[in-house]
Motif scaffolding. Structure first.
Motif, PDB file in Angstrom:
ATOM      1  N   ALA A   1       0.824  -1.207   0.000  1.00  0.00           N
ATOM      2  CA  ALA A   1       0.000   0.000   0.000  1.00  0.00           C
ATOM      3  C   ALA A   1       0.858   1.257   0.000  1.00  0.00           C
ATOM      4  O   ALA A   1       0.517   2.262  -0.635  1.00  0.00           O
ATOM      5  CB  ALA A   1      -0.935  -0.002   1.216  1.00  0.00           C
ATOM      6  N   GLY A   2       1.999   1.206   0.698  1.00  0.00           N
ATOM      7  CA  GLY A   2       2.896   2.358   0.732  1.00  0.00           C
ATOM      8  C   GLY A   2       3.510   2.668  -0.618  1.00  0.00           C
ATOM      9  O   GLY A   2       3.600   3.841  -1.020  1.00  0.00           O
ATOM     10  N   ILE A   3       3.929   1.646  -1.338  1.00  0.00           N
ATOM     11  CA  ILE A   3       4.484   1.860  -2.680  1.00  0.00           C
ATOM     12  C   ILE A   3       3.407   2.403  -3.615  1.00  0.00           C
ATOM     13  O   ILE A   3       3.670   3.282  -4.454  1.00  0.00           O
ATOM     14  CB  ILE A   3       5.071   0.548  -3.226  1.00  0.00           C
ATOM     15  N   GLN A   4       2.178   1.915  -3.469  1.00  0.00           N
ATOM     16  CA  GLN A   4       1.078   2.427  -4.293  1.00  0.00           C
ATOM     17  C   GLN A   4       0.854   3.909  -4.035  1.00  0.00           C
ATOM     18  O   GLN A   4       0.711   4.704  -4.981  1.00  0.00           O
ATOM     19  CB  GLN A   4      -0.201   1.647  -3.986  1.00  0.00           C
ATOM     20  N   ILE A   5       0.832   4.316  -2.770  1.00  0.00           N
ATOM     21  CA  ILE A   5       0.619   5.723  -2.438  1.00  0.00           C
ATOM     22  C   ILE A   5       1.783   6.572  -2.938  1.00  0.00           C
ATOM     23  O   ILE A   5       1.583   7.703  -3.412  1.00  0.00           O
ATOM     24  CB  ILE A   5       0.439   5.885  -0.918  1.00  0.00           C
ATOM     25  N   THR A   6       3.001   6.040  -2.870  1.00  0.00           N
ATOM     26  CA  THR A   6       4.163   6.781  -3.363  1.00  0.00           C
ATOM     27  C   THR A   6       4.025   7.087  -4.844  1.00  0.00           C
ATOM     28  O   THR A   6       4.237   8.230  -5.286  1.00  0.00           O
ATOM     29  CB  THR A   6       5.452   5.979  -3.121  1.00  0.00           C
TER      30      THR A   6
ATOM     31  N   VAL B   1      -5.627   3.386 -10.536  1.00  0.00           N
ATOM     32  CA  VAL B   1      -4.755   2.734 -11.517  1.00  0.00           C
ATOM     33  C   VAL B   1      -3.557   2.078 -10.850  1.00  0.00           C
ATOM     34  O   VAL B   1      -3.157   0.973 -11.216  1.00  0.00           O
ATOM     35  CB  VAL B   1      -4.304   3.769 -12.577  1.00  0.00           C
ATOM     36  N   THR B   2      -2.986   2.747  -9.848  1.00  0.00           N
ATOM     37  CA  THR B   2      -1.774   2.207  -9.206  1.00  0.00           C
ATOM     38  C   THR B   2      -2.071   1.072  -8.237  1.00  0.00           C
ATOM     39  O   THR B   2      -1.142   0.497  -7.671  1.00  0.00           O
ATOM     40  CB  THR B   2      -1.035   3.324  -8.450  1.00  0.00           C
ATOM     41  N   SER B   3      -3.340   0.755  -8.026  1.00  0.00           N
ATOM     42  CA  SER B   3      -3.661  -0.349  -7.121  1.00  0.00           C
ATOM     43  C   SER B   3      -3.090  -1.670  -7.626  1.00  0.00           C
ATOM     44  O   SER B   3      -2.784  -2.564  -6.829  1.00  0.00           O
ATOM     45  CB  SER B   3      -5.174  -0.469  -6.937  1.00  0.00           C
ATOM     46  N   ILE B   4      -2.924  -1.800  -8.940  1.00  0.00           N
ATOM     47  CA  ILE B   4      -2.332  -3.034  -9.476  1.00  0.00           C
ATOM     48  C   ILE B   4      -0.877  -3.171  -9.026  1.00  0.00           C
ATOM     49  O   ILE B   4      -0.395  -4.275  -8.750  1.00  0.00           O
ATOM     50  CB  ILE B   4      -2.433  -3.055 -11.018  1.00  0.00           C
ATOM     51  N   LEU B   5      -0.183  -2.041  -8.894  1.00  0.00           N
ATOM     52  CA  LEU B   5       1.194  -2.062  -8.409  1.00  0.00           C
ATOM     53  C   LEU B   5       1.251  -2.440  -6.932  1.00  0.00           C
ATOM     54  O   LEU B   5       2.125  -3.205  -6.513  1.00  0.00           O
ATOM     55  CB  LEU B   5       1.849  -0.701  -8.636  1.00  0.00           C
ATOM     56  N   GLY B   6       0.315  -1.903  -6.131  1.00  0.00           N
ATOM     57  CA  GLY B   6       0.280  -2.256  -4.718  1.00  0.00           C
ATOM     58  C   GLY B   6       0.068  -3.738  -4.495  1.00  0.00           C
ATOM     59  O   GLY B   6       0.742  -4.362  -3.667  1.00  0.00           O
ATOM     60  N   GLY B   7      -0.871  -4.324  -5.242  1.00  0.00           N
ATOM     61  CA  GLY B   7      -1.098  -5.763  -5.114  1.00  0.00           C
ATOM     62  C   GLY B   7       0.099  -6.576  -5.552  1.00  0.00           C
ATOM     63  O   GLY B   7       0.445  -7.594  -4.929  1.00  0.00           O
TER      64      GLY B   7
ATOM     65  N   PHE C   1      -4.965   1.228   3.363  1.00  0.00           N
ATOM     66  CA  PHE C   1      -5.243   2.668   3.435  1.00  0.00           C
ATOM     67  C   PHE C   1      -6.736   2.966   3.367  1.00  0.00           C
ATOM     68  O   PHE C   1      -7.234   3.828   4.088  1.00  0.00           O
ATOM     69  CB  PHE C   1      -4.529   3.397   2.295  1.00  0.00           C
ATOM     70  N   MET C   2      -7.454   2.234   2.517  1.00  0.00           N
ATOM     71  CA  MET C   2      -8.870   2.517   2.335  1.00  0.00           C
ATOM     72  C   MET C   2      -9.696   2.133   3.559  1.00  0.00           C
ATOM     73  O   MET C   2     -10.754   2.736   3.802  1.00  0.00           O
ATOM     74  CB  MET C   2      -9.404   1.779   1.105  1.00  0.00           C
TER      75      MET C   2
END
Length: 607
Positions: free
Chosen positions: A311-316, A347-353, A379-380
């Protein structure tokens, strides 16, 4: 709580408002060209106390004159989320048509109406309207200041009932809109005392002027900058402070990199030059080398750690996208920042997963489905809890800060149909790629792990996690605290933030310093023979969030915010932002440490 009466709407109007909200787009309208005498849309938006910018209400919730049918105007999702409620007005306006002072409405006032206006003037209420896409905000009215010899007389209240529009145009486009700020008696009506049958007339005028030097593409930017209080007189101080902060951070970064490179190179060269037959003798030494059989031991609660890192990488990545888009100068449209943030988060949620599931598989985790689910909620989940409480508060107050029901359904559908499926897809891809790589290359880590964990020696006070987190939180925070002042003035004040180039530099510096400091302290506690670096590296980076929230409290004490609703919004949304910062910097610092640990242990002679 606000004063005034709420307007009544017919069922058909409510249905049309719902349809308009559901059909809203995520991008703003483009400025239009007008022929002579073409109608220009004038929209009334919202009202709020000057000290409480989040406590917003509908314009017609106060007893102003209103059209026979109140119709909503086009709004982007970002505008709706920030509390905008654009509706039609009683002020007709046409391209290049001069209008002398004209009475558009006469309204008989009750005693309650006058009291609501007086209470609003006491709280310095502002109202906002739009001429086309150009915003204008003005106060409800003023209170007279009594002279010394009239000190015993009560203050007099004056309501603004005359708007004299000054509209600038460049050929066929509106490039400037203004209402005279210098109020005099012709703009005001005395409402100090209510009288039976009291009637207030609302009037307006329109003056057109040619402004060929303002291009349509710059109109909104210049409009917003012109309405900001205090102008740009402190820009030189701003640049000087930013440069000073960058120089300080570069010195700290250079020092830390020098220490890490010199110390690690010295250790590695010493170990790499030892013959195999002498390796056993080295085991008696102290230092990070002794931890090769424990350094990659899976941490406790690895499912939650991997979810937080993902989740942190996604937010970054989401923040990087928002800042880069801001550097293009596209955030002058109201709500554009929120719209871009929502789209980029989805869109970046795929990266977080992907990141979370890949890391969890490398750690030997088996509950991969729960890992992906927790990543989607990292985060959500807290965000939904905070929003639910604050939205309920806004509903109780009757504020436009409460999301309309169609918007709530739209957001839930976006999460359920886009964000969560992309997180699952990224998690499945990340897990399968880690499995294939493990089958082809074996263990992802350079050292084997013993079955029994090594005993961890007691540490001194300066090696404790609390001490390290304090130091590692303060240094990165010093890279951004100056910029936070301007960001907070934009989010919780009347200013518009537009220095995204500087923000990009400050953000890059923040990531560099946070990662470097975390690696340095990780190396120190590895030398103290403590192999528990997984959670500590994440917490060390996320410690900046504590300093961020402390700054939020300091900022609040410098403002005049009052009331339960405004304080709730400020402290809870600041807490949610601090949670996001902890995830973001924790994820970045974790991966900096992760690659550092793999690098040094892959180059020692350990079986």
């Amino acid at each position: 709580m606000f004063w005034g009466v709420r307007p009544s709407h017919s069922q058909g109007v409510r249905r049309q408002m719902c349809m308009a909200w559901v059909a809203m787009l995520l991008v703003s309208q483009v400025g239009a060209a007008y022929e002579d005498d073409a109608e220009i849309q004038v929209s009334m938006n919202k009202v709020w106390p000057y000290s409480n910018p989040t406590e917003t209400y509908e314009y017609y919730s106060f007893p102003f004159c209103q059209p026979k049918i109140v119709m909503p105007h086009f709004m982007t999702m970002g505008q709706v989320l920030r509390g905008d409620r654009l509706v039609n007005s009683i002020y007709p306006m046409h391209m290049n048509r001069q209008v002398s002072r004209t009475v558009v409405c006469s309204r008989q006032m009750t005693e309650q109406d006058i009291e609501s206006f007086k209470a609003a003037i006491d709280q310095n209420y502002m109202f906002e309207l739009f001429v086309g896409d150009l915003p204008i905000d003005r106060p409800f009215g003023v209170k007279s200041s009594m002279s010394v010899d009239q000190a015993n007389e009560p203050e007099r209240y004056f309501l603004v009932n005359y708007l004299d529009f000054i509209i600038g145009h460049n050929e066929k486009e509106v490039v400037s809109a203004n209402v005279t700020r210098e109020l005099n008696l012709e703009h005001l009506v005395d409402i100090t005392e209510w009288k039976e049958g009291m009637v207030i007339q609302f009037s307006y005028s329109v003056q057109w002027t040619s402004l060929p030097h303002i291009s349509p593409s710059q109109a909104l930017e210049l409009q917003l900058k012109a309405t900001m209080p205090h102008g740009h007189s402190n820009m030189d101080i701003h640049w000087l402070a930013i440069i000073n902060s960058f120089v300080l951070m570069l010195l700290i970064l250079s020092l830390f990199l020098l220490i890490i490179i010199r110390v690690v190179r010295s250790d590695l060269s010493r170990y790499l030059q030892i013959p195999d037959e002498e390796l056993n003798a080295v085991e008696e030494e102290t230092g990070w080398k002794l931890l090769h059989a424990d350094i990659f031991r899976a941490p406790k609660h690895r499912l939650f750690l991997c979810s937080a890192v993902g989740a942190g990488i996604q937010i970054t990545v989401m923040v990087v996208v928002v800042v880069l888009v801001g550097c293009l100068g596209t955030f002058y449209q109201r709500g554009a920042v929120v719209s871009v943030a929502v789209i980029s988060y989805m869109v970046t949620s795929i990266l977080g997963g992907y990141v979370s599931a890949s890391l969890y598989q490398k750690m030997g985790g088996e509950k991969w489905a729960w890992n992906i689910f927790m990543t989607a909620l990292a985060f959500m989940g807290p965000g939904f809890a905070v929003w639910s409480f604050l939205n309920t508060v806004a509903i109780v107050y009757g504020s436009t800060a409460a999301f309309p029901f169609p918007t709530i359904l739209l957001i839930l559908a976006m999460w359920a149909c886009v964000t969560f499926p992309l997180t699952v897809l990224g998690g499945i891809v990340g897990r399968h790629q880690s499995l294939k790589k493990a089958q082809a290359e074996g263990s992802p880590f350079p050292c084997k792990t013993n079955k029994l964990a090594r005993e961890i020696p007691s540490c001194r006070w300066y090696q404790s996690p609390v001490t390290q987190m304090f130091a590692s939180g303060f240094l990165p925070f010093s890279a951004i605290y100056i910029e936070l002042h301007y960001i907070f003035n934009s989010v919780w004040g009347p200013r518009v933030y537009f220095l995204y180039g500087i923000l990009l530099l400050a953000f890059c510096m923040l990531l560099l310093v946070a990662g470097t400091v975390t690696v340095l302290f990780t190396y120190f506690h590895l030398n103290a023979e403590d192999h528990r670096w997984w959670w500590r590296s994440f917490g060390t980076g996320g410690a900046v969030a504590a300093f961020f929230y402390a700054y939020c409290i300091y900022f609040f004490l410098q403002t005049t915010m009052t009331g339960f609703m405004q304080c709730s919004f400020f402290f809870l949304y600041s807490l949610l932002a601090a949670h996001g910062i902890a995830l973001m910097l924790g994820g970045v610092s974790f991966y900096c440490t992760y690659f550092f640990v793999i690098y040094i242990y892959s180059r020692i002679k350990a079986e």
